[in-house]
Design an enzyme around this catalytic site. Structure first.
Site, PDB file in Angstrom:
ATOM      1  N   ASN A   1      66.642  26.726 -24.193  1.00 52.34           N
ATOM      2  CA  ASN A   1      66.714  25.720 -23.003  1.00 52.34           C
ATOM      3  C   ASN A   1      67.412  24.695 -23.109  1.00 52.34           C
ATOM      4  O   ASN A   1      67.049  23.685 -23.975  1.00 52.34           O
ATOM      5  CB  ASN A   1      65.257  25.628 -22.752  1.00 52.34           C
TER       6      ASN A   1
ATOM      7  N   HIS B   1      66.792  29.620 -14.334  1.00 58.48           N
ATOM      8  CA  HIS B   1      66.967  28.706 -15.312  1.00 58.48           C
ATOM      9  C   HIS B   1      66.369  29.196 -16.455  1.00 58.48           C
ATOM     10  O   HIS B   1      65.289  30.066 -16.494  1.00 58.48           O
ATOM     11  CB  HIS B   1      65.853  27.376 -15.058  1.00 58.48           C
TER      12      HIS B   1
ATOM     13  N   CYS C   1      65.058  20.001 -15.578  1.00 60.38           N
ATOM     14  CA  CYS C   1      65.839  21.233 -15.690  1.00 60.38           C
ATOM     15  C   CYS C   1      66.271  21.799 -14.351  1.00 60.38           C
ATOM     16  O   CYS C   1      67.204  22.843 -14.293  1.00 60.38           O
ATOM     17  CB  CYS C   1      64.664  22.522 -16.216  1.00 60.38           C
TER      18      CYS C   1
HETATM   19  O1  UT7 Z   1      62.165  24.155 -18.906  1.00 59.59           O
HETATM   20  C1  UT7 Z   1      61.235  23.351 -18.438  1.00 59.59           C
HETATM   21  C2  UT7 Z   1      60.033  24.027 -17.825  1.00 59.59           C
HETATM   22  N1  UT7 Z   1      59.350  24.488 -19.149  1.00 59.59           N
HETATM   23  C3  UT7 Z   1      59.021  25.655 -19.122  1.00 59.59           C
HETATM   24  O2  UT7 Z   1      59.269  26.445 -18.048  1.00 59.59           O
HETATM   25  C4  UT7 Z   1      58.296  26.171 -20.258  1.00 59.59           C
HETATM   26  C5  UT7 Z   1      56.756  26.929 -19.844  1.00 59.59           C
HETATM   27  N2  UT7 Z   1      56.210  27.318 -20.905  1.00 59.59           N
HETATM   28  C6  UT7 Z   1      56.330  28.085 -21.915  1.00 59.59           C
HETATM   29  O3  UT7 Z   1      57.438  28.763 -21.831  1.00 59.59           O
HETATM   30  C7  UT7 Z   1      55.364  28.661 -22.944  1.00 59.59           C
HETATM   31  O4  UT7 Z   1      54.171  28.039 -22.393  1.00 59.59           O
HETATM   32  C8  UT7 Z   1      55.418  28.220 -24.250  1.00 59.59           C
HETATM   33  C9  UT7 Z   1      56.856  28.855 -24.933  1.00 59.59           C
HETATM   34  C10 UT7 Z   1      55.979  26.888 -24.183  1.00 59.59           C
HETATM   35  C11 UT7 Z   1      54.280  28.503 -25.215  1.00 59.59           C
HETATM   36  O5  UT7 Z   1      54.008  30.035 -25.259  1.00 59.59           O
HETATM   37  P1  UT7 Z   1      52.636  30.382 -24.755  1.00 59.59           P
HETATM   38  O6  UT7 Z   1      52.656  31.759 -24.755  1.00 59.59           O
HETATM   39  O7  UT7 Z   1      52.003  29.915 -23.290  1.00 59.59           O
HETATM   40  O8  UT7 Z   1      51.694  29.772 -25.764  1.00 59.59           O
HETATM   41  P2  UT7 Z   1      50.587  28.950 -26.048  1.00 59.59           P
HETATM   42  O9  UT7 Z   1      50.909  27.446 -25.789  1.00 59.59           O
HETATM   43  O10 UT7 Z   1      49.366  29.371 -25.187  1.00 59.59           O
HETATM   44  O11 UT7 Z   1      50.229  29.097 -27.616  1.00 59.59           O
HETATM   45  C12 UT7 Z   1      49.588  30.165 -28.151  1.00 59.59           C
HETATM   46  C13 UT7 Z   1      49.350  30.246 -29.575  1.00 59.59           C
HETATM   47  C14 UT7 Z   1      48.696  28.732 -29.959  1.00 59.59           C
HETATM   48  O12 UT7 Z   1      47.834  29.233 -31.097  1.00 59.59           O
HETATM   49  P3  UT7 Z   1      46.337  29.125 -30.948  1.00 59.59           P
HETATM   50  O13 UT7 Z   1      46.024  28.259 -30.222  1.00 59.59           O
HETATM   51  O14 UT7 Z   1      46.300  30.801 -30.024  1.00 59.59           O
HETATM   52  O15 UT7 Z   1      45.668  29.655 -32.165  1.00 59.59           O
HETATM   53  C15 UT7 Z   1      49.841  27.890 -30.385  1.00 59.59           C
HETATM   54  O16 UT7 Z   1      49.308  27.054 -31.373  1.00 59.59           O
HETATM   55  O17 UT7 Z   1      50.561  29.982 -30.284  1.00 59.59           O
HETATM   56  C16 UT7 Z   1      50.592  28.786 -31.130  1.00 59.59           C
HETATM   57  N3  UT7 Z   1      52.061  28.134 -31.076  1.00 59.59           N
HETATM   58  C17 UT7 Z   1      52.983  28.794 -31.944  1.00 59.59           C
HETATM   59  N4  UT7 Z   1      52.759  29.752 -33.152  1.00 59.59           N
HETATM   60  C18 UT7 Z   1      53.978  29.881 -33.683  1.00 59.59           C
HETATM   61  C19 UT7 Z   1      52.582  27.182 -30.274  1.00 59.59           C
HETATM   62  N5  UT7 Z   1      53.989  27.318 -30.735  1.00 59.59           N
HETATM   63  C20 UT7 Z   1      54.116  28.343 -31.856  1.00 59.59           C
HETATM   64  C21 UT7 Z   1      55.082  28.358 -32.663  1.00 59.59           C
HETATM   65  N6  UT7 Z   1      55.134  29.064 -33.609  1.00 59.59           N
HETATM   66  N7  UT7 Z   1      56.582  27.906 -32.363  1.00 59.59           N
END
Ligand code: UT7
Length: 330
Positions: free
Chosen positions: A287, A257, A116
């Site tokens: 993204n 980004h 990225c």
């Molecule tokens: O561009 C390159 C660099 N990349 C980034 O900068 C991305 C950085 N990370 C992020 O943007 C975020 O961490 C994500 C968008 C990838 C994820 O968001 P989050 O708020 O960190 O969610 P999480 O991974 O902590 O997951 C929270 C919950 C989980 O469920 P439990 O374990 O709390 O029951 C996930 O399983 O959300 C669940 N979950 C979803 N639910 C519905 C994860 N993806 C989804 C989804 N729909 N698509």
């Protein structure tokens, strides 16, 4: 020192026609519009459809538009850098595929892989090559067909990414009021464990087993990447401002980004930028990896004015990150 500075003298983007909405994603994986919107800010993303079309197809359209818009003869371009993690092939480089298709036959070209942060790195490399006086017209492309490496059974990644490309023309200027002034780039291989693509490289070439194990797709552990993105980008933004004796009031635009709207908002808050000064188009494209920064400049082109102080910042796989300070030249 030659006294020359590189300036962006044209910008053009390209996104494919197909719109993948949150509603359609709800039919593919266990997700919902409310989660995607509140956690990422993304409403839709573009997908490049069709057989035998890769990242170059989008880069070609962006470059064609750029050359036409700036009235540039493709034969005058002497360097082409394409930032991408989804090149058409392992080799030849996508920069060369694009150059050939657009008539940039006097250029040498190469791809740059910094995930990225690729466009940001490529912009500073192109600027330095030009400042040396050897190159007169440089095209820098950021392009990714993320849909080719995203697993549409993995809801933690497939809702985030989209396809798109952008390109800029760099030319030399002696005008101290415009051009690319400074950059701070960083990388840290310790980040490799949080964001990676396992197979298809020389360490683990493609086999039936790697395909069956779905190892040709992006894997991300989102939370540590989120934290590192926020601290990395806000750190280099503050440092580049301090190094150039800039206060927030001096900056017209912060161009971050586009990985997650919450990351953008947090970085803006930590670097003391009101959101009115921050370019955001993640809701439309998701993204697009190396595509996000040039697509932002393209989307906001009519709000940019000559002499505006602009800071670009990015964070991505590697980890790679950086910030670049320029004065808008068009
Ligand atoms: O561009 C390159 C660099 N990349 C980034 O900068 C991305 C950085 N990370 C992020 O943007 C975020 O961490 C994500 C968008 C990838 C994820 O968001 P989050 O708020 O960190 O969610 P999480 O991974 O902590 O997951 C929270 C919950 C989980 O469920 P439990 O374990 O709390 O029951 C996930 O399983 O959300 C669940 N979950 C979803 N639910 C519905 C994860 N993806 C989804 C989804 N729909 N698509």
């Amino acid at each position: 020192m030659s006294g020359l500075r590189a300036a962006i003298t044209g910008v053009q983007g390209y996104v494919p026609d197909y719109v993948l909405t949150n509603a359609e994603l709800e039919t593919i994986v266990d997700t919902n519009d409310e989660w995607i919107t509140s956690r990422t800010g993304i409403k839709e993303r573009r997908i490049l459809k069709g057989d035998n079309v890769g990242t170059s197809a989008m880069g070609i359209e962006a470059v064609k538009g750029l050359l036409e818009k700036t009235g540039t003869d493709p034969l005058d371009i002497d360097l082409v850098i394409c930032a991408t993690v989804t090149g058409d092939f392992i080799f030849p480089d996508t920069a060369n595929v694009i150059s050939h298709a657009t008539g940039m036959d006097n250029a040498f070209g190469f791809d740059l892989n910094a995930a990225c942060s690729g466009f940001l790195y490529a912009l500073s490399v192109g600027a330095k090559m030009l400042e040396g006086g050897k190159h007169k017209k440089v095209v820098v492309i950021g392009a990714d067909k993320m849909s080719s490496i995203v697993d549409y059974t993995d809801r933690t990644t497939c809702v985030i990414f989209g396809d798109g490309a952008g390109a800029v023309l760099l030319e030399p200027t002696e005008d101290p009021g415009v051009g690319i002034i400074d950059y701070i780039h960083r990388s840290n291989g310790a980040g490799a464990e949080y964001l990676y693509l396992t197979a298809g490289g020389s360490r683990k070439p493609a086999t039936v087993d790697t395909v069956m194990a779905r190892e040709h797709f992006v894997t991300q552990n989102g939370r540590p990447v989120f934290k590192a993105a926020v601290s990395g980008m806000s750190d280099v933004v503050k440092k580049i401002m301090a190094a150039n004796e800039l206060e927030t009031d001096d900056i017209r635009w912060l161009v971050p980004h586009q990985a997650n709207r919450r990351i953008i908002e947090t970085v803006s808050r930590m670097a003391d930028f009101p959101m009115e000064k921050v370019m955001v188009n993640i809701h439309k494209y998701g993204n697009t990896t190396a595509g996000t920064l040039p697509l932002c400049l393209w989307d906001y082109e009519d709000q940019l004015e000559k002499g505006d102080n602009v800071i670009l910042t990015a964070f991505g796989g590697g980890f790679t990150w950086g910030a670049l300070y320029l004065k808008w030249a068009i």
